[in-house]
Design a protein around this motif. Structure first.
Motif, PDB file in Angstrom:
ATOM      1  N   ASN A   1     -14.744  -1.202   6.377  1.00  0.00           N
ATOM      2  CA  ASN A   1     -13.535  -1.149   5.562  1.00  0.00           C
ATOM      3  C   ASN A   1     -12.954   0.245   5.379  1.00  0.00           C
ATOM      4  O   ASN A   1     -12.135   0.452   4.498  1.00  0.00           O
TER       5      ASN A   1
ATOM      6  N   GLN B   1       0.831  -1.199   0.000  1.00  0.00           N
ATOM      7  CA  GLN B   1       0.000   0.000   0.000  1.00  0.00           C
ATOM      8  C   GLN B   1       0.870   1.255   0.000  1.00  0.00           C
ATOM      9  O   GLN B   1       1.904   1.292   0.668  1.00  0.00           O
TER      10      GLN B   1
ATOM     11  N   ILE C   1      -9.784   4.249   2.914  1.00  0.00           N
ATOM     12  CA  ILE C   1     -10.196   2.856   2.703  1.00  0.00           C
ATOM     13  C   ILE C   1      -9.072   1.938   3.167  1.00  0.00           C
ATOM     14  O   ILE C   1      -7.892   2.205   2.930  1.00  0.00           O
ATOM     15  N   LEU C   2      -9.455   0.855   3.850  1.00  0.00           N
ATOM     16  CA  LEU C   2      -8.460   0.002   4.517  1.00  0.00           C
ATOM     17  C   LEU C   2      -8.170  -1.295   3.776  1.00  0.00           C
ATOM     18  O   LEU C   2      -7.270  -2.026   4.176  1.00  0.00           O
ATOM     19  N   ARG C   3      -8.948  -1.590   2.754  1.00  0.00           N
ATOM     20  CA  ARG C   3      -8.786  -2.928   2.165  1.00  0.00           C
ATOM     21  C   ARG C   3      -8.838  -2.885   0.643  1.00  0.00           C
ATOM     22  O   ARG C   3      -9.491  -2.009   0.062  1.00  0.00           O
ATOM     23  N   ALA C   4      -8.180  -3.873   0.030  1.00  0.00           N
ATOM     24  CA  ALA C   4      -8.142  -3.984  -1.427  1.00  0.00           C
ATOM     25  C   ALA C   4      -9.569  -4.027  -1.962  1.00  0.00           C
ATOM     26  O   ALA C   4     -10.455  -4.535  -1.284  1.00  0.00           O
ATOM     27  N   PRO C   5      -9.831  -3.495  -3.143  1.00  0.00           N
ATOM     28  CA  PRO C   5      -8.851  -3.002  -4.115  1.00  0.00           C
ATOM     29  C   PRO C   5      -8.546  -1.501  -4.004  1.00  0.00           C
ATOM     30  O   PRO C   5      -7.862  -0.973  -4.865  1.00  0.00           O
ATOM     31  N   TYR C   6      -9.047  -0.835  -2.968  1.00  0.00           N
ATOM     32  CA  TYR C   6      -8.835   0.618  -2.868  1.00  0.00           C
ATOM     33  C   TYR C   6      -8.023   0.985  -1.632  1.00  0.00           C
ATOM     34  O   TYR C   6      -8.094   2.119  -1.161  1.00  0.00           O
TER      35      TYR C   6
ATOM     36  N   ILE D   1     -18.375   1.189  -0.265  1.00  0.00           N
ATOM     37  CA  ILE D   1     -17.400   0.595   0.656  1.00  0.00           C
ATOM     38  C   ILE D   1     -18.110   0.234   1.966  1.00  0.00           C
ATOM     39  O   ILE D   1     -18.772   1.083   2.576  1.00  0.00           O
TER      40      ILE D   1
END
Lengths: 582, 354
Positions: B348, B240, B301-306, B344
């Protein structure tokens, strides 16, 4: 069918909060028509730590959601619960609390022999959330001074001492206790140390004399009174009380919720065990309960008259997920992923999930990795449980005793995009054999019902009877090995007239509409065993259809063997997932 | 619907409190109200408990109960090697037990004397300029200062103090060993990520005071646990980039003295923190933490894909929505920097408090 319990004339209403480490679930139970139903359920983040540091914030948030969805006013303008329920429908008669939000009980375990008294002590401790921070035993090769240092550095919440059969060895146990005493004497802890003594009955008085000026001493029955007998209940009861006192009563904000409560607070694992046992009694069958929590994994083996609990607080889908990498390699996790993923990316995923434990997957790869990790967490926790409880092993894979219902809970299982995924995770991880049904606690209501099972059993029974669980369906899974491509199981569903054969190595679903009762005849081939002996079938078994779409025949054998070729394995994973409707 | 979200503080000027605790009980040196400097010792304790147990009663051939009669030392007394611990008159002469080493008598129990050997002191530094505003007996103090505060998500358990040097030109900038030189021995290096182990070892060799990154791999996180300097990750583990608000604030703090608090208890909800203290600045109140998400709010945002992308909440949903992987979740629509609007789940993202 479950027995009907007479209904009271003026039925009370119940609001139960289950405060987990990450998520708080609140359920409203009340009478609809003639029996209790789950009226509403809401979740909110658990607010035990910063930036909130008060669990009532999350509970209130969930209660407000229930008010919004039902129109029923539950708290007044000052934020207090309206009790009892009012004529105008506002308020609630009873509030209850179950929780797993507290940190595990840091425990120093001392005993004579690893495979005798210590194993029994771990069973007693394993009924609550605990962490073994230090162990002293005769197998310890450290000198006394080093052991004293270890006692000081462990900073335990509780020291659990066991060892010696009743009337047996005394001197060596006293030496161990002397070391503990020296350690406690020079430790400067804010809290008065807590000692549980559950060893040789003859040493009770010397133990009291040795520790009572420095610590609170709790004496329990010897967990191993003879070499071949155990008595765990007394020690487990004390451990439970200490957990409640030290870890639940100290949660920020808990006092307000306790003031609202009509019942004593209960640890979630105990409440889940209670409802599993209650359910086992109602259905007169053995239940294997599994709770894949964020900060622990619990297994319950419940019979109509008894239950065993095994809680493991070093594993879970939240922060402790990182501990998985201390037990297995990233490749062991990624072997369950149907797509291509490197070991490095798998390890990154695990640590990231540990850092952001509340997050949920938003890509197929993340979902696959999370479900793969879940399989290995369950497998590791089951292995530890099997070891502690002396269950059989099928090679490296633990083989749980036969059961009639697999009762599963945990947000990853309950929120699987498709029910077949939850079913496959459970079958891959636990590899149960025999004929059994699978149900998932989709609404997270079982701990609440476990709390009520002791205080308002009619509520628990009626809510269960109303179909609050998600019935995934029946599974027939033979143990043993067959030949790939050869018939493993012959199936005939008499009600629908459907017949078929399942080859060894395959998993297939024979369609039965959800809820429909059918009669099934099953015949395993060769030495495969579905619980009635090698090659022994069963005529006209009565089973119900579940939401996975029918009867699952898992003819992959036990233990499950995965191809060593990566591409072949990934293809197989995709096929199994496809076959299960995932 | 009102949604509670976690928060991350990225504040330029705020009142900061840090609890500074000894690893085990010891002596508090700082005084209430005292102004302290980063390298000032505020508390100390013996580094390691090194004990020696003398079976004195057994050596004298007496019972435990009789020992006090023959003891020549008391609890708390310092003894040298060879100093008398206990003695008993015999028919001819004396039977004596001498101390085998120097130390302090810390316990006398069950006929035995326990000595704690004097070892090096562990000295707890203030690590940031500020005032002592609270006192925790035997454990530590609470310091207060004003300045910038950034919360991280992971650290390697170390602490440090130094001057910020932004090696990164962009939030995704990868720090390499070649970019670390001898002049960095007083510096805390800031970059988007590190891809190679030799970068960490070069930093150790040079003696940097710390590193702040957006992310690095699990393998490097594991390797960093044995390093002597602190590393704080602001985003997570993997690849990240550093999120824009943190990157921009650190750019602004170039050459400013910073404290890295990388010793934290994640299970208790603590976070690693970066403090750039400016005690002379006018103190500001701690911002009111955002407790439920609102339209217009800045979130990360804490998680894939963003993962690590920062955006603005543009829509709240009353009911749970289906996510891209068919799970149902409560959440919001977030407009990202590139104008894209994505749904989202509430779990997340976190709210940036800036």
């Amino acid at each position: 069918m479950m027995p009907k319990i007479p209904e009271p004339e003026n039925p009370d209403s119940y609001l139960i909060a289950d405060v987990g480490r990450l998520t708080t679930t609140v359920v409203l139970l009340d009478v609809v028509g003639t029996s209790y139903r789950l009226i509403a359920r809401a979740t909110a983040p658990t607010t035990a730590v910063a930036p909130w540091s008060d669990i009532t914030t999350g509970v209130n948030q969930a209660i407000r959601q229930i008010t919004r969805s039902t129109g029923r006013k539950l708290v007044n303008e000052r934020g207090y619960l309206i009790q009892p329920a009012q004529q105008n429908g506002a308020g609630i008669d009873h509030f209850g609390l179950v929780t797993s939000a507290g940190l595990p009980l840091r425990t120093l375990l001392a005993g004579l022999y690893e495979d005798v008294s210590l194993i029994s002590a771990r069973k007693a401790l394993g009924t609550i959330y605990y962490e073994e921070v230090e162990t002293l035993s005769l197998a310890d090769t450290r000198d006394e001074a080093e052991q004293v240092t270890a006692v000081i550095e462990a900073k335990p919440d509780v020291t659990f001492i066991t060892g010696g059969t009743d009337g047996g060895a005394e001197a060596r146990l006293m030496q161990l206790m002397d070391v503990i005493n020296l350690g406690l004497q020079v430790s400067h802890t804010a809290q008065r140390p807590q000692i549980i003594y559950a060893g040789n009955i003859n040493l009770r008085e010397p133990v009291r004399q040795l520790f009572s000026n420095k610590a609170n001493v709790h004496v329990a029955n010897n967990v191993r009174p003879t070499l071949d007998s155990e008595q765990l209940n007394d020690a487990a009861h004390i451990v439970t009380n200490l957990y409640e006192e030290l870890k639940i009563q100290t949660l920020p904000g808990v006092q307000e919720l306790l003031d609202w409560s009509s019942f004593p607070v209960q640890a979630t694992a105990r409440a889940f065990a209670r409802i599993s046992q209650y359910f086992a009694a109602l259905q007169n069958q053995r239940i294997l309960g599994v709770d894949l929590g964020s900060n622990s994994v619990s297994f319950i083996l419940a019979d109509p008259a008894d239950e065993q609990i095994s809680v493991q607080s070093d594993l879970g889908m939240g922060q402790p997920i990182r501990n998985l990498l201390d037990k297995i390699t990233p490749e062991t996790i990624s072997q369950w992923v149907p797509g291509e993923v490197s070991a490095a990316d798998t390890a990154d995923f695990i640590l990231n999930k540990s850092i952001h434990p509340q997050t949920i997957p938003m890509t197929e790869l993340d979902l696959n990795l999370e479900q793969a990790a879940a399989r290995e967490i369950l497998r590791c926790a089951l292995a530890k449980t099997a070891e502690n409880w002396g269950w059989d092993f099928n090679g490296p894979q633990p083989a749980p005793p036969p059961f009639g219902l697999l009762l599963a809970r945990g947000s990853l299982l309950a929120n699987s995009p498709r029910p077949g995924q939850a079913m496959l995770m459970l079958l891959d991880a636990l590899q149960p054999a025999g004929a059994f049904s699978v149900a998932v606690d989709q609404y997270g209501v079982l701990p609440a019902l476990g709390l009520l099972a002791s205080h308002a059993p009619e509520v628990a029974v009626q809510v269960l009877e109303a179909g609050v669980l998600s019935d995934l369906g029946w599974v027939i899974a033979p143990s043993g090995k067959g030949q790939l491509g050869k018939t493993a199981v012959k199936v005939s569903i008499e009600t629908t007239g459907m017949e078929g054969e399942v080859e060894f190595g395959k998993i297939e679903i024979f369609p039965i509409p959800p809820g429909q009762l059918v009669e099934v005849t099953v015949q395993p081939t060769g030495k495969l065993d579905i619980g009635f002996g090698p090659g022994q079938g069963r005529q006209k078994m009565k089973i119900y259809g579940g939401i996975v779409g029918g009867l699952v025949i898992d003819a992959r054998g036990r233990p499950l063997t995965l191809p060593s070729d990566e591409e072949e394995r990934r293809t197989l994973m995709r096929k199994w997932l496809w076959d299960m409707g995932g | 619907m009102r949604q509670l979200t976690t928060t991350t503080i990225v504040q330029k000027q705020v009142k900061i409190r840090q609890t500074r605790l000894l690893p085990h009980s010891g002596e508090i040196i700082a005084k209430m109200g005292q102004t302290v400097k980063p390298f000032q010792t505020i508390a100390r304790t013996l580094l390691k408990s090194d004990f020696h147990i003398l079976p004195v009663a057994e050596e004298l051939g007496i019972t435990s109960e009789a020992l006090p009669e023959y003891l020549q030392v008391v609890i708390g007394q310092t003894v040298d090697a060879g100093e008398l611990i206990a003695e008993k008159k015999r028919l001819l002469g004396w039977q004596r037990v001498m101390s085998p080493r120097e130390g302090v008598v810390v316990e006398i129990s069950n006929g035995r004397v326990m000595l704690q050997q004097r070892t090096d002191w562990y000295e707890l530094r203030a690590l940031m300029a500020g005032n002592v505003v609270n006192f925790i007996p035997d454990q530590g103090v609470v310091l207060e200062t004003s300045g910038s505060l950034i919360q991280g998500v992971w650290a390697n358990g170390q602490e440090g103090f130094g001057a910020i040097r932004n090696v990164a030109m962009a939030p995704d900038f990868s720090l390499t060993a070649a970019q670390i030189d001898d002049d960095d021995s007083e510096n805390i290096l800031v970059a988007g990520k590190i891809d190679r182990l030799d970068t960490l070892t070069q930093a150790e060799f040079v003696g940097v005071r710390g590193i702040i990154l957006g992310s690095m791999s699990a393998e490097l996180c594991q390797a960093s646990l044995s390093l002597s300097y602190p590393i704080i990750l602001t985003e997570g583990v993997g690849r990240q980039i550093m999120c824009q608000p943190i990157f921009e604030l650190l750019q602004e703090m170039e050459q400013k003295a910073a404290s890295l608090f990388g010793r934290y208890q994640a299970a208790e909800g603590q976070r690693p923190e970066i403090v750039i203290a400016q005690p002379a600045a006018i103190g500001t109140e701690v911002p009111k933490l955002v407790r439920s998400v609102k339209v217009g709010q800045k979130v990360r945002i804490l998680r894939a894909p963003y993962a690590s992308q920062v955006g603005e909440v543009v829509k709240l949903y009353q009911l749970a929505q289906k996510t891209s992987v068919n799970m149902k979740a409560h959440g919001v629509d977030i407009q990202l920097a590139d104008g894209q609007v994505v749904f989202i789940p509430g779990k997340n993202f976190d709210t940036i408090v800036s």
